[in-house]
Design a protein around this motif. Structure first.
Motif, PDB file in Angstrom:
ATOM      1  N   HIS A  12       0.828  -1.198   0.000  1.00 22.60           N
ATOM      2  CA  HIS A  12       0.000   0.000   0.000  1.00 22.60           C
ATOM      3  C   HIS A  12       0.870   1.258   0.000  1.00 22.60           C
ATOM      4  O   HIS A  12       0.605   2.207  -0.745  1.00 22.60           O
ATOM      5  N   ALA A  13       1.914   1.266   0.819  1.00 19.71           N
ATOM      6  CA  ALA A  13       2.810   2.420   0.870  1.00 19.71           C
ATOM      7  C   ALA A  13       3.500   2.632  -0.477  1.00 19.71           C
ATOM      8  O   ALA A  13       3.604   3.762  -0.955  1.00 19.71           O
ATOM      9  N   LYS A  14       3.952   1.551  -1.096  1.00 22.40           N
ATOM     10  CA  LYS A  14       4.607   1.670  -2.406  1.00 22.40           C
ATOM     11  C   LYS A  14       3.644   2.249  -3.446  1.00 22.40           C
ATOM     12  O   LYS A  14       4.023   3.116  -4.245  1.00 22.40           O
ATOM     13  N   TYR A  15       2.410   1.781  -3.414  1.00 23.37           N
ATOM     14  CA  TYR A  15       1.392   2.271  -4.353  1.00 23.37           C
ATOM     15  C   TYR A  15       1.138   3.765  -4.134  1.00 23.37           C
ATOM     16  O   TYR A  15       1.102   4.546  -5.085  1.00 23.37           O
ATOM     17  N   LYS A  16       0.968   4.175  -2.868  1.00 18.16           N
ATOM     18  CA  LYS A  16       0.694   5.580  -2.562  1.00 18.16           C
ATOM     19  C   LYS A  16       1.889   6.472  -2.888  1.00 18.16           C
ATOM     20  O   LYS A  16       1.716   7.606  -3.324  1.00 18.16           O
ATOM     21  N   MET A  17       3.088   5.972  -2.695  1.00 15.69           N
ATOM     22  CA  MET A  17       4.274   6.751  -3.050  1.00 15.69           C
ATOM     23  C   MET A  17       4.314   7.015  -4.551  1.00 15.69           C
ATOM     24  O   MET A  17       4.630   8.128  -4.984  1.00 15.69           O
ATOM     25  N   ASP A  66       6.329   0.662  14.389  1.00 17.05           N
ATOM     26  CA  ASP A  66       7.594   0.051  14.786  1.00 17.05           C
ATOM     27  C   ASP A  66       7.345  -1.370  15.276  1.00 17.05           C
ATOM     28  O   ASP A  66       6.431  -1.612  16.063  1.00 17.05           O
ATOM     29  N   THR A  67       8.147  -2.304  14.778  1.00 18.88           N
ATOM     30  CA  THR A  67       8.127  -3.676  15.261  1.00 18.88           C
ATOM     31  C   THR A  67       9.456  -3.911  15.980  1.00 18.88           C
ATOM     32  O   THR A  67      10.287  -3.010  16.061  1.00 18.88           O
ATOM     33  N   LYS A  68       9.652  -5.113  16.460  1.00 24.53           N
ATOM     34  CA  LYS A  68      10.904  -5.407  17.171  1.00 24.53           C
ATOM     35  C   LYS A  68      12.122  -5.280  16.263  1.00 24.53           C
ATOM     36  O   LYS A  68      13.201  -4.922  16.703  1.00 24.53           O
ATOM     37  N   THR A  69      11.937  -5.582  14.975  1.00 28.05           N
ATOM     38  CA  THR A  69      13.090  -5.633  14.077  1.00 28.05           C
ATOM     39  C   THR A  69      13.120  -4.553  13.004  1.00 28.05           C
ATOM     40  O   THR A  69      14.156  -4.355  12.374  1.00 28.05           O
ATOM     41  N   ALA A  70      12.007  -3.862  12.763  1.00 27.05           N
ATOM     42  CA  ALA A  70      11.979  -2.913  11.644  1.00 27.05           C
ATOM     43  C   ALA A  70      10.951  -1.813  11.887  1.00 27.05           C
ATOM     44  O   ALA A  70      10.107  -1.904  12.774  1.00 27.05           O
ATOM     45  N   ARG A  71      11.033  -0.784  11.080  1.00 20.32           N
ATOM     46  CA  ARG A  71      10.015   0.264  11.015  1.00 20.32           C
ATOM     47  C   ARG A  71       9.231   0.023   9.733  1.00 20.32           C
ATOM     48  O   ARG A  71       9.759   0.117   8.640  1.00 20.32           O
ATOM     49  N   LYS A  72       7.959  -0.302   9.891  1.00 19.77           N
ATOM     50  CA  LYS A  72       7.110  -0.648   8.751  1.00 19.77           C
ATOM     51  C   LYS A  72       6.360   0.594   8.280  1.00 19.77           C
ATOM     52  O   LYS A  72       5.558   1.175   9.008  1.00 19.77           O
ATOM     53  N   VAL A  73       6.638   1.026   7.038  1.00 26.54           N
ATOM     54  CA  VAL A  73       5.959   2.173   6.448  1.00 26.54           C
ATOM     55  C   VAL A  73       4.629   1.669   5.887  1.00 26.54           C
ATOM     56  O   VAL A  73       4.602   0.816   5.003  1.00 26.54           O
ATOM     57  N   ILE A  74       3.541   2.191   6.423  1.00 21.15           N
ATOM     58  CA  ILE A  74       2.211   1.717   6.055  1.00 21.15           C
ATOM     59  C   ILE A  74       1.596   2.567   4.960  1.00 21.15           C
ATOM     60  O   ILE A  74       0.935   2.052   4.065  1.00 21.15           O
ATOM     61  N   ALA A  75       1.787   3.882   5.019  1.00 21.79           N
ATOM     62  CA  ALA A  75       1.196   4.773   4.023  1.00 21.79           C
ATOM     63  C   ALA A  75       2.014   6.057   3.944  1.00 21.79           C
ATOM     64  O   ALA A  75       2.681   6.444   4.905  1.00 21.79           O
ATOM     65  N   ALA A  76       1.933   6.710   2.799  1.00 24.14           N
ATOM     66  CA  ALA A  76       2.570   8.012   2.588  1.00 24.14           C
ATOM     67  C   ALA A  76       1.681   8.798   1.635  1.00 24.14           C
ATOM     68  O   ALA A  76       1.155   8.236   0.673  1.00 24.14           O
TER      69      ALA A  76
END
Length: 97
Positions: A12-17, A66-76
Motif C-alpha cells: 500500500h505504501a509503495k502504491y501511494k508513493m 515500529d516492530t521489534k526488528t523494523a520500522r514498517k511504512v504503512i502509508a505516505a
C-alpha cells in the motif's frame, strides 16, 4: 549511539508513493526529521509530517509502525495546504479504506 531500524515498505505504501510522486529517500527524510508527530489511525501506528518543498503549500505525511526488528511504512501521502494543528492527521479517504 542511535541505531536505526531497517525500513519495510507495505505494498500500500509503495502504491501511494507512486501515486503522490514520493521517492523512498523523501519518505525517509520525513521519518528522520518530522516537523509534526501525531497518533496514527491504525493501532500502534504513528503519523509524521514535514512540509513539501516547492511553490505550492503542501505537507508530506507518513504513517508507520515500529516492530521489534523494523520500522514498517504503512502509508505516505501529500496533503494540499496546511493541516490543522492539534487534530488528527488528515488521512485521505483511500488511505482510510
Amino acid at each position: 549511539l542511535i541505531t536505526r531500524k531497517p525500513l519495510q515498505w507495505t505494498e500500500h505504501a509503495k502504491y501511494k508513493m507512486r501515486q503522490y510522486g514520493l521517492s523512498p529517500s523523501r519518505v525517509n527524510r520525513v521519518l528522520r526529521f518530522p516537523v509534526r508527530t501525531e497518533k496514527g489511525i491504525a493501532p500502534k501506528t504513528v503519523a509524521v509530517m514535514a512540509p513539501a518543498t516547492g511553490k505550492k503549500r503542501q505537507e508530506i505525511w507518513v504513517m508507520y509502525q515500529d516492530t521489534k526488528t523494523a520500522r514498517k511504512v504503512i502509508a505516505a501521502w501529500r496533503y494540499p495546504g496546511v493541516s490543522p494543528v492539534r487534530e488528527p492527521p488528515p488521512f485521505p479517504d483511500d488511505i482510510l479504506d
